[in-house]
Design an enzyme around this catalytic site. Structure first.
Site, short mmCIF file in Angstrom:
data_model
loop_
_atom_site.label_atom_id
_atom_site.label_comp_id
_atom_site.label_asym_id
_atom_site.label_seq_id
_atom_site.Cartn_x
_atom_site.Cartn_y
_atom_site.Cartn_z
N PHE A 40 1.01 -0.99 -0.33
CA PHE A 40 0.12 0.03 -0.05
C PHE A 40 0.66 1.37 -0.15
CE2 PHE A 40 -2.42 2.62 3.29
CZ PHE A 40 -3.17 3.27 2.21
N ASP A 59 9.79 -7.10 -3.13
CA ASP A 59 8.70 -7.22 -2.38
C ASP A 59 7.69 -8.68 -2.84
OD1 ASP A 59 5.97 -8.04 -1.72
OD2 ASP A 59 5.55 -5.56 -2.08
N SER A 62 3.82 -10.86 -0.13
CA SER A 62 2.61 -11.89 0.56
C SER A 62 1.79 -11.16 1.04
CB SER A 62 4.07 -12.18 1.53
OG SER A 62 4.82 -10.70 2.35
N ALA A 103 9.25 -3.37 3.49
CA ALA A 103 8.78 -4.55 3.83
C ALA A 103 8.62 -5.17 4.77
CB ALA A 103 9.87 -5.19 3.36
N TYR A 170 4.60 -7.55 17.04
CA TYR A 170 4.73 -6.57 15.91
C TYR A 170 5.18 -4.86 16.66
CZ TYR A 170 3.67 -2.77 12.55
OH TYR A 170 3.57 -1.44 11.72
N ARG A 238 -7.68 8.86 15.93
CA ARG A 238 -6.18 8.72 15.49
C ARG A 238 -6.12 9.94 14.96
NH1 ARG A 238 -7.20 5.30 17.97
NH2 ARG A 238 -7.32 2.90 17.84
N1 LIG Z 1 0.07 1.12 6.88
C1 LIG Z 1 -0.52 2.15 8.31
O1 LIG Z 1 -0.49 3.18 9.06
C2 LIG Z 1 1.18 1.77 8.54
C3 LIG Z 1 1.73 2.78 10.31
C4 LIG Z 1 2.67 2.26 10.61
C5 LIG Z 1 3.22 1.47 10.16
N2 LIG Z 1 3.64 1.27 9.00
C6 LIG Z 1 4.62 0.19 8.11
O2 LIG Z 1 4.85 0.47 6.80
C7 LIG Z 1 4.87 -0.51 6.01
C8 LIG Z 1 4.13 -0.51 4.91
O3 LIG Z 1 3.00 -0.90 4.83
P1 LIG Z 1 1.19 -1.06 4.44
O4 LIG Z 1 0.63 -0.62 5.47
O5 LIG Z 1 1.54 -0.44 2.96
O6 LIG Z 1 0.98 -2.30 3.93
P2 LIG Z 1 1.72 -3.54 3.26
O7 LIG Z 1 1.25 -4.68 4.14
O8 LIG Z 1 0.90 -3.40 2.55
O9 LIG Z 1 3.01 -2.94 2.58
C9 LIG Z 1 4.35 -4.16 2.98
C10 LIG Z 1 4.77 -5.04 2.15
O10 LIG Z 1 5.53 -5.53 2.14
C11 LIG Z 1 5.90 -6.53 1.86
N3 LIG Z 1 7.19 -7.59 2.57
C12 LIG Z 1 6.17 -8.36 4.07
N4 LIG Z 1 7.78 -8.54 4.03
C13 LIG Z 1 8.69 -9.02 3.50
C14 LIG Z 1 9.91 -9.99 3.15
N5 LIG Z 1 10.13 -10.70 3.68
N6 LIG Z 1 10.21 -9.44 1.86
C15 LIG Z 1 9.94 -9.06 1.14
N7 LIG Z 1 8.40 -7.62 0.70
C16 LIG Z 1 7.71 -8.36 1.59
C17 LIG Z 1 4.47 -7.16 1.67
O11 LIG Z 1 4.19 -8.08 0.55
C18 LIG Z 1 3.84 -5.66 1.46
O12 LIG Z 1 3.73 -5.78 -0.61
C19 LIG Z 1 5.38 -1.22 7.15
O13 LIG Z 1 6.80 -1.39 7.54
C20 LIG Z 1 4.57 -1.08 8.12
O14 LIG Z 1 5.24 -1.75 9.53
C21 LIG Z 1 2.17 1.22 8.39
#
Ligand SMILES: NC(=O)c1ccc[n+]([C@@H]2O[C@H](COP(=O)([O-])OP(=O)(O)OC[C@H]3O[C@@H](n4cnc5c(N)ncnc54)[C@H](O)[C@@H]3O)[C@@H](O)[C@H]2O)c1
Length: 341
Positions: A40, A59, A62, A103, A170, A238
């Protein structure tokens, strides 16, 4: 705030392209690796950077999908591998100047059920990314951490200097990732920047996971003509940040002189869940049906970022209002609903 981007004193100079032109606000002509770039937030960051830079995505798909890279595909190099695969990681790292590490597995309740999987993917994964980046003389790694490291203490707003108080596996993985950045920076001189993201929302966020963002869930429900589910009284707050604003903030974290910093990225405003519903009603021009569910155990009551450091050090302020951001998120949810039917 203009001018050319200057390397911090501690930077190693082995990997600087002679004609690299990176302004303080924008990257241009840089070689950038985005882990989690099909997810995302990662895919929006790629969209934001790809026109002016050479971008590679790692990526394992997953939770991410190549569809998220629809607009950018053809212009980015995509490697469908896990960051745990050290050989491919080492190859992908060669010649990169800036790495954004996104990731991760991101579900709090899943992390409670599978702490070891979270530790391996998020902690081991981050350590491998940092190590490979340092070995390849990458200039800077921007690590995307989370407001989850603050836990649920009542002190508000959350300031970067507060003691981390992670309440889930987490959150622990993110906190350890932050320490790993600190360690490798000290050991190797590679620049690292930690960004603590608050609640992201916007197009492409998956509404299907049980604990996915409330904005994504609400917009998907409205698009499908289903009632919204509100847990508790709806007065929980939030700090929501629209994903395009996040992409801008992350770009700044990649270029500004913030080596070694930990920075909150949020809007600085607390919005209640009831406010979100009100905004959505006004956007669609009619009252929206909602059902009340009992409060969920473990849900954080209030969350808001102190954004003064990001403002001062990055020149970052959120630009998108909740109304505008919700409109765009709803449009995307409607397109998806139309596509699915
Ligand atoms: N969405 C939020 O509100 C939010 C808030 C705080 C932090 N984050 C952080 O932002 C980052 C992105 O989150 P997001 O919301 O886009 O989630 P998301 O799940 O859409 O994105 C994570 C991506 O990482 C990939 N991934 C996971 N494990 C992997 C691995 N071992 N090797 C390669 N790729 C891998 C997944 O396929 C996915 O495309 C994350 O690190 C998350 O912890 C998100």
């Amino acid at each position: 705030m203009g001018g050319e981007f200057a390397l911090d004193e501690s930077s190693r100079n082995g990997n600087v392209m002679p004609n690299l032109s990176v302004r303080a606000e924008e990257m241009e002509g840089a070689r950038i690796l985005v882990t989690g770039g099909a997810g995302f937030i990662g895919s929006h960051l790629v969209d934001h950077l790809v026109a002016r830079n050479e971008v590679t995505v790692i990526d394992d798909l997953s939770t991410g999908t190549l569809r998220n890279l629809g607009r950018a595909r053809g212009r980015v190099h995509v490697k469908k591998v896990s960051v745990l695969e050290t050989d491919t990681l080492a190859t992908a790292m060669k010649g990169q100047q800036i790495v954004y590490h996104l990731a991760a597995k991101t579900s709090v309740p899943e992390s409670v059920a599978k702490p070891e999987a979270y530790w391996r993917n998020n902690v081991e994964g981050t350590v491998r990314v940092l190590r490979a980046a340092a070995d390849a003389s990458v200039r800077r790694v921007v690590f995307v951490s989370s407001a989850a490291v603050y836990g649920d203490s009542p002190e508000m707003p959350k300031v970067e200097s507060m003691r981390p108080d992670p309440k889930s596996p987490y959150a622990v993985t993110k906190m350890v990732g932050e320490f790993a950045c600190e360690e490798i920076r000290g050991m190797t001189g590679m620049e690292t920047v930690v960004v603590r993201l608050f609640n992201a929302y916007g197009p492409r966020q998956d509404p299907s996971a049980p604990y996915s963002g409330v904005m994504a869930k609400f917009c998907a429900a409205v698009a499908a003509n289903r009632p919204l589910e509100i847990y508790g009284d709806g007065d929980q707050t939030r700090d929501f940040l629209f994903v395009a604003d996040i992409a801008e903030g992350l770009e700044l974290a990649g270029v500004k002189s913030v080596n070694g910093a930990t920075l909150n990225l949020g809007s600085g405003e607390a919005i209640t869940v009831n406010d979100v519903v009100r905004n959505l009603s006004e956007i669609v021009g009619r009252p929206i049906r909602a059902v009340r569910e009992p409060e969920r155990p473990g849900d954080i009551r209030h969350s808001r970022a102190d954004v003064s450091k990001a403002k001062e050090k990055l020149g970052f302020t959120a630009r998108t209002t909740v109304r505008e951001g919700l409109k765009k998120t709803l449009e995307d949810a409607r397109k998806r609903a139309a596509h699915a039917s």
